[in-house]
Design an enzyme around this catalytic site. Sequence first.
Site, short mmCIF file in Angstrom:
data_model
loop_
_atom_site.label_atom_id
_atom_site.label_comp_id
_atom_site.label_asym_id
_atom_site.label_seq_id
_atom_site.Cartn_x
_atom_site.Cartn_y
_atom_site.Cartn_z
N CYS A 177 108.37 14.45 24.02
CA CYS A 177 108.35 14.33 22.56
C CYS A 177 107.83 15.58 21.88
CB CYS A 177 107.53 13.12 22.14
SG CYS A 177 108.10 11.65 22.98
N HIS A 228 112.08 7.76 15.72
CA HIS A 228 111.60 8.85 16.56
C HIS A 228 112.62 9.20 17.64
CE1 HIS A 228 109.19 11.20 19.23
NE2 HIS A 228 108.80 10.22 20.02
N CYS A 285 101.94 13.94 20.43
CA CYS A 285 101.70 13.54 21.82
C CYS A 285 103.03 13.44 22.54
CB CYS A 285 100.97 12.20 21.86
SG CYS A 285 101.87 10.89 21.01
#
Lengths: 442, 296
Positions: free
Chosen positions: A105, A398, A428
Site C-alpha cells: 500500500c 483504497h 501503512c
Amino acid sequence: MSVPADPAAAPVPEGRLPRRAAILGGNRTPFARAGGRYAEASAQDLLVAAIDGLVARFGLAGEQLGEVVAGAVLKHSRDLNLTREAVLSTALSPRTPTYDVAQACGTGLEAAVLLANKIALGQVESGIAGGTDSASDAPIAVDDGLRRVLLALQRARTPQQRLAALSRFRPRQVVPATPRVTEPRTGLSMGEHAARTALQWHVSREDQDLLALESHRHLAEAYERGFFDDLLTPYLGLRRDDNLRPDTSLEKLAKLRPVFGRDEEGPATMTAGNSTPLTDGAAVVLLASDAWAAEHRLDVLAHLVDAQTAAVDHVRAGEGLLTAPVFAVPELLRRNGWTFDDLDLVEIHEAFASTVLATTAAWEDEEFCRTRLGLDGALGTIDRKKLNVVGSSLATGHPFAATGARILASTAKLLAERGGGRALISICAAGGQGIAALVEAP
Amino acid sequence: MAGPSTTPVRVLPRTPSLGRTYVRSLLAPRDGDALDLPRRSVEVRDVRADAGRLAAFARLCGFPLRAELPLPFPHLIGFGLQVDLLVREPFPFRLLGLVHVRQEFEQQRPLGADERLDVRVRATGLRPHRRGATVDLVTEVRPAGQDGEPVWRGLSRYLARGVTFPGTPAPAPAPLPAPEGPGALWRLPADLGRRFAGVSGDVNPLHLSALTAKALGFRRALAHGVWTASHSLAALGGPPPAAARFAVEFAAPVLLPSTVVHVVAERELAGRPGWSTAVRSRDGSRLHLTGRLEAL
C-alpha cells in the site's frame, strides 16, 4: 582494487536535499468498489485513464517526460512492464521511460519519493508517479503443485521423465489459486492483524465509527465544494467514488456486525463500516523541478520535503502489522527539525479506522515513546481538526497502489489552497512496512 | 436538396439480432433485377455502448478501456443496422458474398463510453467496379436527440462480385500508401474470427471456422476486416487525435490461423500529423490491408 572509504568525508547534511521536487497536480479515476463499475477494466486500463486525464489537464500530449513511475499490488505476471505498457497507450511521447515499483500500500507514495529524489538530484526534470489496482481483475494462478508438474514436464527429455513428472499430478491441482490478502508469515488477514493492534491500544468501537463517519462527511463536503474538480477525471460513467455514503450516521455504523477480531480475547470492534473495502482505481501526481514548472507555466502547489520508510517485526516480536509509520514519522520529523506543532495538515491513511487511532494513541503514550521510539516523552497529540480533512480511504476506498498518489495530490492542493503550511503523510503497508513524507507549500 | 432530414427513416426499437437476420438472408435471396438502392435509412435512437461488449472489443483489439469509445467502436452498433438495411429493405445484392473493400471511421470528437447516441445507416454511391459493383453503407452517429452534422461517421464499401452495372467503372482511386520496412509480428489464432463474432455479433460463416469458410469457397476462416483494421489502429499506441479519420483498404483476406506483419510509418499530411499502416503476409508477398490515420 577497492579504495577504502574516507572516514573524513563530509556527511550529507541531514534533511537537506540539493533541491526540492515540486508537486504540480494530480489526477485519478473515481474509485469503485470491487466487482462494480470497473469490473471489466484492468489495472493497466485504469492507469492509462489516470495518466490520460493528467495529460489532458496539464497539456502534456506529445511531451517527453523524465520518467513515469508506478506500480500495482495485485499484478499479473504478464504485466512485468505495466507502467511502460500503460504509457505507450497514452498521449505522452513513447520516448518517456518508465519503471514499476512495489511496496504494497506504500507503492504510490514510494513511487513519488523515488521520482522526487531523482528530481532533487538533477537526474530528471519532470515525471509522473502513481499506482493502480484492480481487485476485480485480480490475477488467478494455476495451483503451485500443477505449476511444478508443468515445469518438470517442460524440462523432461525422455518418456520416463515425462511419466515421472505426470505422476505428480493430482486432480485437486486443477483448482486455481486466487490471491489472498493474508500475510504469508502469519496466515492472518490484514484485518485480523489490525484487530490485535486495536485491542492492544484499547481502541473503542465508538471511536472507530466516529472516524469513519468523519471520513465520509469530509469527503462528501470536499466533493460538494468542487475540491476534486481538478484532481479527478470521470471514468466509465463514474464521477465520484462509489464507496462514499454521504448519508451514513453513527447509528447506521453502530448496527454493523464485527468482521475482524472475533477470535481474539476482547471485544471485536472492526466492521465493514470502519474498514476499507476492496476497491478499483488509479491515481497519479505530476512532479517536476521548479525550473521545469516555470518553463511550462505551471504553478507549484507544494514541495516534497523528505520521506522515511520503516518496518516492524510483526512475525517474531508481535509488533502491530500496520504500525511501521509509528516509527517512521518521529525519525522523519527529527531529521527535519519539525514537531507536530509545525504541521497544518496530517494525512494518515485509513486502512482501518483502528489503524489511525492506534497510531495516534502510540504517539500520545509517554512510556511507548520513551522505550520504543527513544524520545524524552510523548511525541504529541494530532489535532483532529487537521486530520484527513477531505476524507481518506474509509470513504474513498483504497485501490492499494493508488492511495499514495491520491493523498499526495490532495495534500499538495490543500496546502496551495491555504496559501502556505506544512503537512505530514503517513501510510501503512502489508508486510509490516510503512512510509511517511513531509510536504510544504512553496 | 435531399438532406438527411428529408430522407425517410425507419426507426428500429433496438439494434437487431444478427443471427436471425443472417438466416433470413439465406432463406430469402434477392432476385437482383432492380439495381436501385433503398431510399429509406434505418436508425436506432438513444442507445449507448454496452459496457461488457465495449470491454471485450477493447481487449480483443488491443485498445485500453478508456472513458471514450475507441474510434472504430460505433461501427459495431451500426453494423446491425447495415445488415437490417441489406435484408429488410429492397436491396439489390445478397448479404452473403459481399466483399468488404474499404472502411472509414471518422470522429469530430471522441464519443464518451456512456454517451447516449442516435445511430443511422443509409446506402449510397452505387457504382460500377471492374469486378462488379460497389455500394457504400454510411453510418452516422449523433448525440441522442440532436440534429445537425454527425459527430461520428463510418463508411463501409462493399463489392458485389459479378454484378453487371451500367456505366464504365471509374478508374481505381490512388491506393493508400503502404509503408515498407520491418514491422511487428501478429500471431493470429484460429479462433480469432469466432471471438470477434462474439464481440461484434457478425456471425458471417466466413469468419467462424474453416468448415463454414470452405462452404463459401475459402480454404480457411478469414480474419474479420474490422478486427484487422481496429488492431492496426490500436497498434499505433496512444489515442488518435480528437478529430480524426482512419481509412483502410482491404486487399487479400487474412486466413486463420496465421502470422502477419504490421508496419507503421509516421507521415504528415498537409502539415497535420498522420500515420500510415500496412498488414502483409509474413513473407511480404501478399498485402492484406493498408490504412491511414489523419487528424482532421
